[in-house]
Design an enzyme around this catalytic site. Structure first.
Site, short mmCIF file in Angstrom:
data_model
loop_
_atom_site.label_atom_id
_atom_site.label_comp_id
_atom_site.label_asym_id
_atom_site.label_seq_id
_atom_site.Cartn_x
_atom_site.Cartn_y
_atom_site.Cartn_z
N GLU A 157 -12.48 -5.98 11.06
CA GLU A 157 -13.69 -5.47 11.39
C GLU A 157 -14.71 -6.65 11.90
OE1 GLU A 157 -14.98 -4.14 7.61
OE2 GLU A 157 -13.41 -2.34 7.63
N ASN A 199 -7.51 -5.04 13.16
CA ASN A 199 -7.84 -4.02 12.41
C ASN A 199 -9.36 -3.59 12.18
OD1 ASN A 199 -6.79 -1.66 10.64
ND2 ASN A 199 -7.88 -2.54 9.09
N HIS A 236 -11.15 6.18 9.83
CA HIS A 236 -11.95 6.68 8.78
C HIS A 236 -12.94 7.75 9.33
CE1 HIS A 236 -11.07 4.08 5.31
NE2 HIS A 236 -11.14 3.24 6.10
N GLU A 265 -5.97 3.49 8.16
CA GLU A 265 -6.82 3.95 6.97
C GLU A 265 -7.32 5.26 7.10
OE1 GLU A 265 -9.73 0.89 5.91
OE2 GLU A 265 -8.54 -0.79 6.45
N ASP A 267 -8.49 9.04 6.79
CA ASP A 267 -9.09 10.14 5.86
C ASP A 267 -10.09 10.73 6.83
OD1 ASP A 267 -11.15 8.11 6.08
OD2 ASP A 267 -10.80 7.58 3.65
O1 9MR Z 1 -11.06 1.44 -0.51
C1 9MR Z 1 -11.68 0.06 -0.42
C2 9MR Z 1 -12.79 0.05 -1.71
O2 9MR Z 1 -11.98 0.36 -3.13
C3 9MR Z 1 -13.52 -1.12 -1.83
O3 9MR Z 1 -14.53 -0.99 -2.74
C4 9MR Z 1 -14.16 -1.40 -0.52
C5 9MR Z 1 -14.78 -2.72 -0.37
O4 9MR Z 1 -15.21 -3.29 0.62
O5 9MR Z 1 -13.01 -1.55 0.35
C6 9MR Z 1 -12.42 -0.27 0.85
O6 9MR Z 1 -11.59 -0.51 1.73
C7 9MR Z 1 -11.96 -0.80 2.87
C8 9MR Z 1 -10.87 -1.43 3.58
O7 9MR Z 1 -10.63 -2.75 2.95
C9 9MR Z 1 -11.47 -1.96 5.29
N1 9MR Z 1 -11.94 -0.64 5.83
C10 9MR Z 1 -12.61 0.15 5.16
C11 9MR Z 1 -12.32 0.59 3.98
C12 9MR Z 1 -13.32 1.53 3.25
O8 9MR Z 1 -14.28 0.84 2.85
#
Ligand code: 9MR
Length: 437
Positions: A157, A199, A236, A265, A267
């Site tokens: 990101e 990513n 997402h 990722e 969904d």
């Molecule tokens: O699913 C993850 C969630 O449990 C955490 O609280 C969050 C914190 O930043 O991160 C979520 O996963 C993220 C991933 O690491 C990077 N892309 C976005 C995902 C959804 O926020």
């Protein structure tokens, strides 16, 4: 890393030339997502996994049955692995890796360098001190998981949303624009066999400025020899973001740069069957799209559980989207040139343990490798045991003293080590992985 890519492609070419390729689109109808994806050109179908749920048998039943790839949801992030500067903690990540690799599931490491989920000590650093701390983090973590992680999200990101096409402002970005390539070079040095990915989210629509900006970065990295192997599209399609009709163009455009693409990722808000089906068909249409990871198993496991965006409901029942995905995988065809085998999951050689001399406080172990003349073996002992002396290989023991990564050093295919029992005299070492090359 580059060697592995070359070998896999060469193998695919030989199989094709020899006419022994399993033809895609055959009558087989696998009954699980992972098995079906594997039949479609050695792809994977994976999920994010939370260590805290590994004790939930309804969860692990679905995980073990349906998926052949795992991404730790939070356990490899910087705040989890280096909570205090220079002190690395791997317990939860190791538990997920052990669960996955012992069942033949491949692991995507997530993530080595990111503006978010930094521990407090890192948030407060800047400039060359932060750059060095980031590179040290990349080196330490990639070294710890060497031989166990097939793909790394090296950088996550790093681009801004919206129309600017600019890098995201962050403390890492302020260390200099070359921070991303520096992270990739450090990861490559630490784990030359891992596939190294960039990513991001909102890089699904080919017309978006962010997509174009990431594309130009990857193009630049490829032209200058920065070691990048793959791009992860998080995908997402929750919140305000939707599946774009030009998604396949985005996948194939990145792939044309000579990198693999991964849907990392996935969904989708309310899990519409047609959007899930479209994502699967788009991936199958692009030979370098190597697999799909959904961001959780049941809706109740989702970071956006309110949108019910996953393939299983909270009770673990298959939703319509599940059936659409499995059917699309089973009906899928793969274009010519699609690799027929997955990259080795830390496999392609075998390591066998021979117990050695036992003393009151310690014991010796020999490991013999077959199937390769150059190799990396990862072997682990249980706490509070600690590996002390090693011989007949190039050894690196992690900070806990419990994980030994041994590389061949020309002295044959048997190496050994001594373990102090520290009161735990019953446990014996386990092979985590054997990687050829
Ligand atoms: O699913 C993850 C969630 O449990 C955490 O609280 C969050 C914190 O930043 O991160 C979520 O996963 C993220 C991933 O690491 C990077 N892309 C976005 C995902 C959804 O926020």
């Amino acid at each position: 890393m580059r060697l592995r890519t070359a070998l896999v492609l060469a193998t695919a070419g030989l199989l094709a030339a020899g006419g022994t390729m399993v033809f895609a689109g055959s009558a087989s109808a696998a009954s699980t997502l992972g098995a079906s994806a594997a039949e479609r050109g050695g792809r994977y179908f994976g999920t994010a996994v939370a260590a805290s749920r590994l004790g939930d048998s309804a969860y692990t039943t679905l995980l073990n049955r349906e998926f052949n790839q795992v991404t730790p949801e939070n356990e490899m992030k910087i705040d989890a692995t280096e909570p205090q500067r220079g002190q690395f903690t791997y317990g939860n990540a190791d538990r997920i890796v052990q669960h996955a690799t012992s069942r033949g599931m491949r692991v995507r490491g997530h993530t080595l360098a990111w503006h978010s989920q930094q521990p407090g000590w890192m948030q407060s650093l800047s400039g060359s001190t932060l750059r060095q701390a980031m590179l040290n983090h990349v080196t330490q973590v990639a070294t710890h998981f060497r031989g166990q992680v097939t793909w790394w999200d090296v950088v996550n990101e790093a681009y801004a949303d919206g129309s600017s096409g600019a890098r995201r402002d962050s403390n890492l970005q302020r260390t200099g624009n070359d921070w991303i390539e520096a992270a990739f070079r450090a990861a490559d040095a630490a784990d030359p066999n891992a596939q190294l990915c960039y990513n991001d989210y909102n890089i699904d629509n080919w017309n978006d400025a962010k997509t174009q900006a990431v594309y130009r970065m990857v193009q630049d990295f490829r032209s200058r020899g920065v070691p990048i192997d793959c791009v992860g599209l998080q995908s997402h399609f929750t919140g305000g973001s939707n599946y774009p009709s030009n998604y396949r163009t985005t996948l194939s455009s990145f792939a044309a740069l000579g990198v693999d693409v991964h849907i990392t990722e996935l969904d989708i808000r309310n899990a519409p069957a047609d959007a899930y089906r479209n994502v699967v068909n788009d991936c199958l249409a692009v030979s370098r799209c190597r697999g799909i990871t959904v961001w959780g198993i049941r809706d109740s496991d989702s970071w956006r559980s309110g949108e019910s965006p996953l393939l299983f409901d909270g009770g673990g029942n298959k939703k319509a989207a599940y059936n659409a995905v499995l059917t699309a995988l089973n009906n899928g065809t793969t274009p010519p040139g699609t690799p027929t085998t997955p990259p080795p999951a830390g496999g392609s050689c075998t390591a066998g343990i021979t117990p050695g001399t036992v003393w009151g406080d310690r014991y010796n172990t020999s490991v013999t490798v077959s199937g390769a003349s150059t190799w990396t073996v990862v072997v682990a002992v249980s706490a509070p045991q600690r590996i002390t002396t090693t011989w007949s290989g190039a050894a690196s023991v992690d900070g806990s003293g419990q994980v030994l990564t041994m590389r061949s050093n020309g002295s044959g295919n048997t190496f050994g080590f001594t373990t102090m029992t520290n009161g735990n005299s019953g446990a014996r070492p386990q092979i985590r992985s054997c990687t050829a090359g």
